[in-house]
Design a protein around this motif. Structure first.
Motif, PDB file in Angstrom:
ATOM      1  N   GLY A   8      63.090 -34.181 -40.371  1.00 54.07           N
ATOM      2  CA  GLY A   8      63.068 -32.800 -39.845  1.00 54.07           C
ATOM      3  C   GLY A   8      63.842 -32.569 -39.028  1.00 54.07           C
ATOM      4  O   GLY A   8      64.725 -33.297 -38.709  1.00 54.07           O
ATOM      5  N   LEU A  17      67.643 -28.337 -44.787  1.00 55.76           N
ATOM      6  CA  LEU A  17      67.288 -29.861 -44.430  1.00 55.76           C
ATOM      7  C   LEU A  17      66.689 -30.685 -45.535  1.00 55.76           C
ATOM      8  O   LEU A  17      66.228 -29.967 -46.600  1.00 55.76           O
ATOM      9  N   PRO A  19      63.928 -33.527 -45.567  1.00 53.00           N
ATOM     10  CA  PRO A  19      63.007 -34.605 -45.343  1.00 53.00           C
ATOM     11  C   PRO A  19      62.702 -35.693 -46.135  1.00 53.00           C
ATOM     12  O   PRO A  19      62.959 -35.150 -47.254  1.00 53.00           O
ATOM     13  N   ARG A  37      52.315 -28.656 -45.354  1.00 51.99           N
ATOM     14  CA  ARG A  37      52.853 -28.344 -44.254  1.00 51.99           C
ATOM     15  C   ARG A  37      51.749 -27.563 -43.279  1.00 51.99           C
ATOM     16  O   ARG A  37      50.847 -27.036 -43.794  1.00 51.99           O
ATOM     17  N   LEU A  85      66.352 -21.711 -45.796  1.00 59.10           N
ATOM     18  CA  LEU A  85      65.138 -21.897 -44.829  1.00 59.10           C
ATOM     19  C   LEU A  85      64.827 -20.697 -44.489  1.00 59.10           C
ATOM     20  O   LEU A  85      65.806 -19.847 -43.759  1.00 59.10           O
ATOM     21  N   THR A  90      58.783 -22.591 -40.608  1.00 65.58           N
ATOM     22  CA  THR A  90      58.773 -23.671 -39.312  1.00 65.58           C
ATOM     23  C   THR A  90      57.221 -24.160 -39.506  1.00 65.58           C
ATOM     24  O   THR A  90      56.127 -23.345 -39.583  1.00 65.58           O
ATOM     25  N   TYR A  93      55.794 -31.003 -41.351  1.00 67.20           N
ATOM     26  CA  TYR A  93      55.675 -31.272 -42.606  1.00 67.20           C
ATOM     27  C   TYR A  93      54.877 -32.728 -42.896  1.00 67.20           C
ATOM     28  O   TYR A  93      55.513 -33.857 -42.118  1.00 67.20           O
ATOM     29  N   THR A 120      56.448 -34.683 -39.887  1.00 69.55           N
ATOM     30  CA  THR A 120      57.869 -34.530 -39.115  1.00 69.55           C
ATOM     31  C   THR A 120      58.140 -32.888 -38.964  1.00 69.55           C
ATOM     32  O   THR A 120      57.853 -32.037 -39.854  1.00 69.55           O
ATOM     33  N   GLN A 121      58.648 -32.461 -37.926  1.00 70.75           N
ATOM     34  CA  GLN A 121      58.733 -31.089 -37.351  1.00 70.75           C
ATOM     35  C   GLN A 121      59.807 -30.381 -38.033  1.00 70.75           C
ATOM     36  O   GLN A 121      60.891 -30.870 -37.913  1.00 70.75           O
ATOM     37  N   VAL A 122      59.615 -29.261 -38.526  1.00 69.97           N
ATOM     38  CA  VAL A 122      60.897 -28.568 -39.250  1.00 69.97           C
ATOM     39  C   VAL A 122      60.769 -27.208 -38.169  1.00 69.97           C
ATOM     40  O   VAL A 122      59.640 -26.558 -38.402  1.00 69.97           O
ATOM     41  N   THR A 123      61.590 -26.823 -37.679  1.00 69.13           N
ATOM     42  CA  THR A 123      61.919 -25.576 -37.001  1.00 69.13           C
ATOM     43  C   THR A 123      62.947 -24.827 -37.464  1.00 69.13           C
ATOM     44  O   THR A 123      64.053 -25.313 -37.304  1.00 69.13           O
TER      45      THR A 123
END
Length: 126
Positions: A8, A17, A19, A37, A85, A90, A93, A120-123
């Motif tokens: 992420g 991205l 992941p 998510r 994205l 956001t 995940y 795992t963070q997705v921003t």
């Protein structure tokens, strides 16, 4: 089965991205691998799934055409390629694994998955 998600990060809107989720332990041919998510204050929602043996894929409508789930059986790893994205993508995940008894549709409910990895963070910034 243990699942380890990574990959992420922080990206601008329109970016990409990828992941990944590494699985350890015995993965049987009738397993399905999924990505979910969860955004702050919201329920965990289904994103995509793939069957471990055939590679059949299934997506939530909101990511169709932008996300692609794939797996590498030799590495016991599942990927989620995320393109174009949007800020609304956001979330934290999570990857998950479960057993499927039907070829279609692939499982999309949380209770259909037995094993879960950490998130795992997705921003995505606007």
């Amino acid at each position: 089965v243990q699942l380890q998600a990574s990959g992420g990060g922080l990206v601008q809107a329109g970016g990409s991205l990828r992941p990944s989720c590494a699985a350890s332990g015995r993965i049987f041919s009738n397993y399905v691998m999924g990505w979910f998510r969860q955004a702050p204050g919201k329920e965990r929602e289904f994103v995509a799934a793939t069957s471990w043996s055939r590679g059949t894929t299934y997506y939530v409508d909101s990511v169709l055409g932008r996300f692609t789930i794939s797996r590498d059986n030799a590495k016991s790893t599942v990927y989620l390629q995320m393109n174009s994205l949007k800020p609304e993508d956001t979330a934290n995940y999570y990857c998950a694994a479960g057993i499927t008894y039907t070829a279609w549709p692939l499982p999309s409910r949380k209770d259909e998955y037995t094993y879960w990895g950490q998130g795992t963070q997705v921003t995505v910034s606007s």
